[in-house]
Design a protein around this motif. Structure first.
Motif, PDB file in Angstrom:
ATOM      1  N   SER A 395     -70.190 -63.838   2.859  1.00  9.26           N
ATOM      2  CA  SER A 395     -70.221 -63.689   4.311  1.00  9.26           C
ATOM      3  C   SER A 395     -70.012 -65.015   5.023  1.00  9.26           C
ATOM      4  CB  SER A 395     -71.551 -63.072   4.760  1.00  9.26           C
ATOM      5  OG  SER A 395     -72.628 -63.954   4.509  1.00  9.26           O
ATOM      6  N   LEU A 396     -70.136 -66.137   4.298  1.00  9.67           N
ATOM      7  CA  LEU A 396     -69.881 -67.449   4.887  1.00  9.67           C
ATOM      8  C   LEU A 396     -68.386 -67.779   4.936  1.00  9.67           C
ATOM      9  CD1 LEU A 396     -72.744 -69.557   3.245  1.00  9.67           C
ATOM     10  CD2 LEU A 396     -72.630 -68.730   5.596  1.00  9.67           C
ATOM     11  N   ARG A 397     -67.577 -66.993   4.253  1.00  6.06           N
ATOM     12  CA  ARG A 397     -66.142 -67.249   4.253  1.00  6.06           C
ATOM     13  C   ARG A 397     -65.540 -66.811   5.584  1.00  6.06           C
ATOM     14  NH1 ARG A 397     -64.023 -64.474  -1.209  1.00  6.06           N
ATOM     15  NH2 ARG A 397     -62.047 -65.299  -0.422  1.00  6.06           N
ATOM     16  N   LEU A 398     -64.652 -67.629   6.127  1.00  2.25           N
ATOM     17  CA  LEU A 398     -64.035 -67.339   7.418  1.00  2.25           C
ATOM     18  C   LEU A 398     -62.866 -66.377   7.222  1.00  2.25           C
ATOM     19  CD1 LEU A 398     -64.460 -68.163  10.352  1.00  2.25           C
ATOM     20  CD2 LEU A 398     -62.721 -69.925  10.037  1.00  2.25           C
ATOM     21  N   PRO A 399     -62.879 -65.223   7.886  1.00  4.89           N
ATOM     22  CA  PRO A 399     -61.770 -64.272   7.728  1.00  4.89           C
ATOM     23  C   PRO A 399     -60.452 -64.860   8.232  1.00  4.89           C
ATOM     24  CG  PRO A 399     -63.677 -63.236   8.780  1.00  4.89           C
ATOM     25  CD  PRO A 399     -63.937 -64.708   8.757  1.00  4.89           C
ATOM     26  N   ASN A 400     -59.366 -64.462   7.583  1.00  3.47           N
ATOM     27  CA  ASN A 400     -57.999 -64.823   8.003  1.00  3.47           C
ATOM     28  C   ASN A 400     -57.770 -66.326   8.055  1.00  3.47           C
ATOM     29  OD1 ASN A 400     -57.935 -62.007   8.508  1.00  3.47           O
ATOM     30  ND2 ASN A 400     -58.457 -62.319  10.648  1.00  3.47           N
ATOM     31  N   ALA A 401     -58.500 -67.084   7.244  1.00  2.00           N
ATOM     32  CA  ALA A 401     -58.357 -68.544   7.286  1.00  2.00           C
ATOM     33  C   ALA A 401     -56.936 -68.972   6.919  1.00  2.00           C
ATOM     34  CB  ALA A 401     -59.372 -69.197   6.345  1.00  2.00           C
ATOM     35  N   GLY A 402     -56.274 -68.222   6.051  1.00  2.00           N
ATOM     36  CA  GLY A 402     -54.920 -68.576   5.646  1.00  2.00           C
ATOM     37  C   GLY A 402     -53.870 -68.316   6.711  1.00  2.00           C
ATOM     38  N   ASP A 403     -54.256 -67.623   7.782  1.00  2.00           N
ATOM     39  CA  ASP A 403     -53.294 -67.298   8.843  1.00  2.00           C
ATOM     40  C   ASP A 403     -53.520 -68.106  10.109  1.00  2.00           C
ATOM     41  OD1 ASP A 403     -52.133 -65.321   7.238  1.00  2.00           O
ATOM     42  OD2 ASP A 403     -53.601 -63.828   7.867  1.00  2.00           O
ATOM     43  N   ARG A 404     -54.296 -69.182  10.019  1.00  2.00           N
ATOM     44  CA  ARG A 404     -54.629 -69.938  11.222  1.00  2.00           C
ATOM     45  C   ARG A 404     -53.398 -70.609  11.849  1.00  2.00           C
ATOM     46  NH1 ARG A 404     -58.762 -72.922  11.134  1.00  2.00           N
ATOM     47  NH2 ARG A 404     -59.760 -72.236   9.205  1.00  2.00           N
ATOM     48  N   TYR A 405     -52.305 -70.723  11.080  1.00  2.00           N
ATOM     49  CA  TYR A 405     -51.105 -71.364  11.618  1.00  2.00           C
ATOM     50  C   TYR A 405     -50.332 -70.471  12.589  1.00  2.00           C
ATOM     51  CZ  TYR A 405     -48.351 -68.529   8.347  1.00  2.00           C
ATOM     52  OH  TYR A 405     -47.769 -67.496   7.662  1.00  2.00           O
ATOM     53  N   LEU A 406     -50.582 -69.171  12.571  1.00  2.00           N
ATOM     54  CA  LEU A 406     -49.795 -68.260  13.415  1.00  2.00           C
ATOM     55  C   LEU A 406     -50.017 -68.501  14.913  1.00  2.00           C
ATOM     56  CD1 LEU A 406     -50.132 -64.987  11.307  1.00  2.00           C
ATOM     57  CD2 LEU A 406     -48.168 -66.523  11.461  1.00  2.00           C
ATOM     58  N   PRO A 407     -51.268 -68.653  15.404  1.00  2.00           N
ATOM     59  CA  PRO A 407     -51.417 -69.022  16.817  1.00  2.00           C
ATOM     60  C   PRO A 407     -50.810 -70.387  17.134  1.00  2.00           C
ATOM     61  CG  PRO A 407     -53.478 -68.143  15.950  1.00  2.00           C
ATOM     62  CD  PRO A 407     -52.575 -68.360  14.781  1.00  2.00           C
ATOM     63  N   ASP A 408     -50.850 -71.312  16.164  1.00  2.00           N
ATOM     64  CA  ASP A 408     -50.231 -72.629  16.387  1.00  2.00           C
ATOM     65  C   ASP A 408     -48.717 -72.503  16.558  1.00  2.00           C
ATOM     66  OD1 ASP A 408     -52.735 -73.762  16.156  1.00  2.00           O
ATOM     67  OD2 ASP A 408     -52.511 -74.191  14.016  1.00  2.00           O
ATOM     68  N   VAL A 409     -48.103 -71.640  15.745  1.00  2.00           N
ATOM     69  CA  VAL A 409     -46.669 -71.409  15.882  1.00  2.00           C
ATOM     70  C   VAL A 409     -46.363 -70.805  17.248  1.00  2.00           C
ATOM     71  CG1 VAL A 409     -44.731 -70.037  15.020  1.00  2.00           C
ATOM     72  CG2 VAL A 409     -46.244 -71.204  13.410  1.00  2.00           C
ATOM     73  N   ALA A 410     -47.203 -69.873  17.691  1.00  2.00           N
ATOM     74  CA  ALA A 410     -47.009 -69.277  19.017  1.00  2.00           C
ATOM     75  C   ALA A 410     -47.094 -70.344  20.105  1.00  2.00           C
ATOM     76  CB  ALA A 410     -48.048 -68.189  19.263  1.00  2.00           C
ATOM     77  N   GLY A 411     -48.075 -71.255  19.991  1.00  2.00           N
ATOM     78  CA  GLY A 411     -48.195 -72.333  20.966  1.00  2.00           C
ATOM     79  C   GLY A 411     -46.993 -73.261  20.954  1.00  2.00           C
ATOM     80  N   SER A 427     -39.775 -59.107  14.203  1.00  2.00           N
ATOM     81  CA  SER A 427     -40.326 -59.707  12.983  1.00  2.00           C
ATOM     82  C   SER A 427     -40.975 -58.627  12.144  1.00  2.00           C
ATOM     83  CB  SER A 427     -41.371 -60.776  13.333  1.00  2.00           C
ATOM     84  OG  SER A 427     -42.562 -60.172  13.794  1.00  2.00           O
ATOM     85  N   GLY A 428     -41.459 -59.036  10.967  1.00  2.00           N
ATOM     86  CA  GLY A 428     -42.278 -58.166  10.144  1.00  2.00           C
ATOM     87  C   GLY A 428     -43.692 -58.072  10.701  1.00  2.00           C
ATOM     88  N   SER A 429     -44.537 -57.269  10.053  1.00  2.00           N
ATOM     89  CA  SER A 429     -45.855 -56.949  10.612  1.00  2.00           C
ATOM     90  C   SER A 429     -46.780 -58.155  10.671  1.00  2.00           C
ATOM     91  CB  SER A 429     -46.508 -55.842   9.789  1.00  2.00           C
ATOM     92  OG  SER A 429     -46.682 -56.264   8.443  1.00  2.00           O
ATOM     93  N   SER A 430     -46.714 -59.049   9.686  1.00  2.00           N
ATOM     94  CA  SER A 430     -47.624 -60.192   9.689  1.00  2.00           C
ATOM     95  C   SER A 430     -47.303 -61.147  10.832  1.00  2.00           C
ATOM     96  CB  SER A 430     -47.549 -60.926   8.350  1.00  2.00           C
ATOM     97  OG  SER A 430     -48.471 -61.990   8.304  1.00  2.00           O
ATOM     98  N   LEU A 431     -46.016 -61.415  11.054  1.00  2.00           N
ATOM     99  CA  LEU A 431     -45.609 -62.334  12.122  1.00  2.00           C
ATOM    100  C   LEU A 431     -45.681 -61.694  13.501  1.00  2.00           C
ATOM    101  CD1 LEU A 431     -42.572 -64.079  10.401  1.00  2.00           C
ATOM    102  CD2 LEU A 431     -44.884 -64.953  10.727  1.00  2.00           C
ATOM    103  N   ARG A 432     -46.062 -60.435  13.556  1.00  2.00           N
ATOM    104  CA  ARG A 432     -46.311 -59.793  14.856  1.00  2.00           C
ATOM    105  C   ARG A 432     -47.357 -60.579  15.643  1.00  2.00           C
ATOM    106  NH1 ARG A 432     -48.386 -53.519  15.434  1.00  2.00           N
ATOM    107  NH2 ARG A 432     -48.204 -53.345  17.697  1.00  2.00           N
ATOM    108  N   ARG A 433     -48.265 -61.245  14.925  1.00  2.00           N
ATOM    109  CA  ARG A 433     -49.324 -61.988  15.607  1.00  2.00           C
ATOM    110  C   ARG A 433     -48.778 -63.180  16.384  1.00  2.00           C
ATOM    111  NH1 ARG A 433     -53.130 -62.168  10.367  1.00  2.00           N
ATOM    112  NH2 ARG A 433     -51.076 -62.026   9.394  1.00  2.00           N
TER     113      ARG A 433
END
Length: 522
Positions: A395-411, A427-433
């Protein structure tokens, strides 16, 4: 009073940790974005949006999300992607805390009827602690997905199933089942269990049994019927009739489970999923493996001694309804795994939570034995540390930690093109974010690399402003290098290609950004 204080302390602990995880969540899961955009489209198009064939989720969670978002707007929040995200997280957080509370209530009532000599209050506290620390509950409470809301209504319905000799409880169970169904289709299992449990109640006459069964069914139908009338279908997702029809579709591969699809995914499937090619005898072991993952081993294993000890009581009232829910959800999960060849741990969250009362009773018994020892405090502490450590660690693990770059790409894309909000991104479903955080409209690419030529024609026809695709290691990126190569050289795209850049992203992958400037339509 002591139970109330301990329960309040557990709720405060659960709330504090869930708020922290929600606040620092680096990126929403792809399904969370789906719910946010569902709520946005529902607010823009109204009730007619529910009738569209591409509307694949049940509406109650998006409606609540939309309500919180509009309240936030009235309080001065901007109409931004983060407002949608926080609104969904608020609904999930409140529902997640309700799940913790209801798990304690359910466990106390199960304990009093199943094992009168047990300490029901201690078992209730143990159940709340297990629910509060379960990593799936923590992660989903920080997301904008319907799982926690569905689970809260589901548990409320199951609590009502323990009191089917009461007309009020039967009606409440039907209403809770209807609300659970309006959140996720599996909620209908509670109504089915209520009908069966009422008919099996030995202390009532046949007329009273039928009355309670009709009450459960009637209130469920009253809750769900307006949705059926609007959409003209039982469920847009996991329709039971579609599942049953698929059982009679023969597979073209020998040795495969009979429910496996004999045709490729429909165009409504937006995600590329790594499917499981399981023989029929491998389906149940895989489900048990995913169940252990969903409960982080602790909850399912703790439940086994209790299920074995009380197996005969669980087949009789007042536990018949709970047993039907447990069995029915396992069967639905088997159908899902067999038909779609895909299963995630969160699909078994309901099963884990229905096992939690039995796990808590066993845990409470171990605590009672530890109290009777020579060093009671040390022994009790050792029991909790040994059994709860896996839950705490995960429960201490941060969800979606491997996808933290997607908001950065959007910025980054917003810096390059401030007019990006309101434009279209394909785009595909993952890059929808990326499109979500950039405020752009998303056009799905169904992630079939073998159809690169069809993709190029779709780009020309749909005219997106951007096309995003990732290459590199990983199942989701497999074959995408060929797609990029074809798009780079395609004669119908070259004339409209305004810009082309490659962004290095984590895990050795590359994000390719195609920007288009289409000539005006004559």
């Amino acid at each position: 009073m002591r139970y109330g204080r301990i329960a309040a302390a557990i709720l405060l602990l659960a709330a504090a940790w869930r708020i922290v995880v929600a606040w620092v969540l680096p990126c929403l899961a792809r399904d969370s974005v789906n719910f946010c955009e569902y709520a946005r489209d529902l607010g823009q198009r109204g009730i007619h949006y529910l009738k569209e064939p591409t509307t694949r989720q049940h509406p109650l969670f998006p409606i609540l999300l939309l309500g919180v978002q509009r309240l936030a707007r009235q309080l001065g929040a901007p109409d931004s992607p983060m407002t949608w995200q926080r609104s969904g997280q608020v609904v999930s957080l409140v529902a997640g805390l309700t799940v913790v509370l209801l798990t304690g209530v359910l466990t106390r009532r199960v304990a009093r009827r199943l094992e009168p000599s047990a300490d029901a209050s201690l078992a209730g506290c143990c159940a709340m602690l297990l629910a509060a620390l379960l990593p799936l509950n923590v992660a989903l409470s920080a997301e904008a997905m319907s799982d926690q809301l569905h689970l809260a209504f589901y548990l409320a319905g199951v609590i009502g199933l323990l009191h089917l000799n009461s007309l009020f409880a039967a009606a409440g169970s039907g209403l809770a089942a209807g609300a659970a169904f309006l959140t996720r289709p599996e909620g209908a299992v509670v109504a089915l269990a209520g009908c069966i449990g009422s008919l099996l109640e030995p202390l009532l006459r046949l007329r009273a049994r039928l009355t309670r069964s009709l009450l459960v069914l009637g209130f469920f139908v009253a809750c769900a019927a307006p949705y059926w009338a609007i959409t003209g279908r039982l469920s847009p997702k996991k329709d039971p009739f579609e599942l049953l029809r698929s059982m009679f579709v023969a597979s073209d591969r020998p040795g495969q489970f009979p429910c496996a699809p004999a045709r490729p995914p429909t165009t409504l499937t937006f995600a590329r999923l790594e499917l499981l090619d399981l023989p029929w005898y491998g389906v149940l072991p895989w489900l048990l493996y995913e169940l252990l993952r969903a409960g982080r081993v602790v909850v399912p294993l703790l439940a086994v001694p209790g299920l074995l000890k009380w197996r005969h009581k669980l087949l009789r009232t007042p536990f018949s309804g709970l047993s039907v829910c447990l069995t029915g959800h396992i069967l639905l999960t088997l159908l899902l795994l067999g038909k779609e060849q895909y299963l995630a741990p969160r699909h078994l969250l309901v099963v884990v939570m229905l096992l939690t009362p039995f796990s808590a009773l066993v845990l409470a018994r171990l605590v009672a034995l530890a109290r009777a020892g020579r060093w009671p405090r040390a022994a009790v502490g050792a029991v909790f540390v040994a059994l709860l450590a896996p839950l705490v660690a995960y429960s201490l693990r941060l969800p979606n930690a491997g996808d933290r770059y997607l908001p950065d790409v959007a910025g980054y894309l917003l810096q390059c093109d401030p007019a990006l909000p309101g434009k279209t991104v394909m785009s595909g479903s993952s890059l929808r974010r990326v499109a979500f955080y950039a405020g752009a409209r998303w056009i799905p690419w169904y992630e079939i690399p073998e159809q690169a030529e069809q993709l190029a024609r779709s780009i020309v026809r749909l005219r997106p402003d951007y096309f995003l695709i990732e290459t590199g290691p990983g199942f989701e990126r497999e074959g995408n290098d060929g797609v990029v190569e074809i798009l780079d050289k395609h004669r119908n795209i070259a004339g409209s290609l305004r810009g082309r850049q490659t962004i290095e992203v984590p895990r050795g992958a590359r994000l390719h950004v195609f920007q288009f400037a289409w000539p005006p339509v004559r």
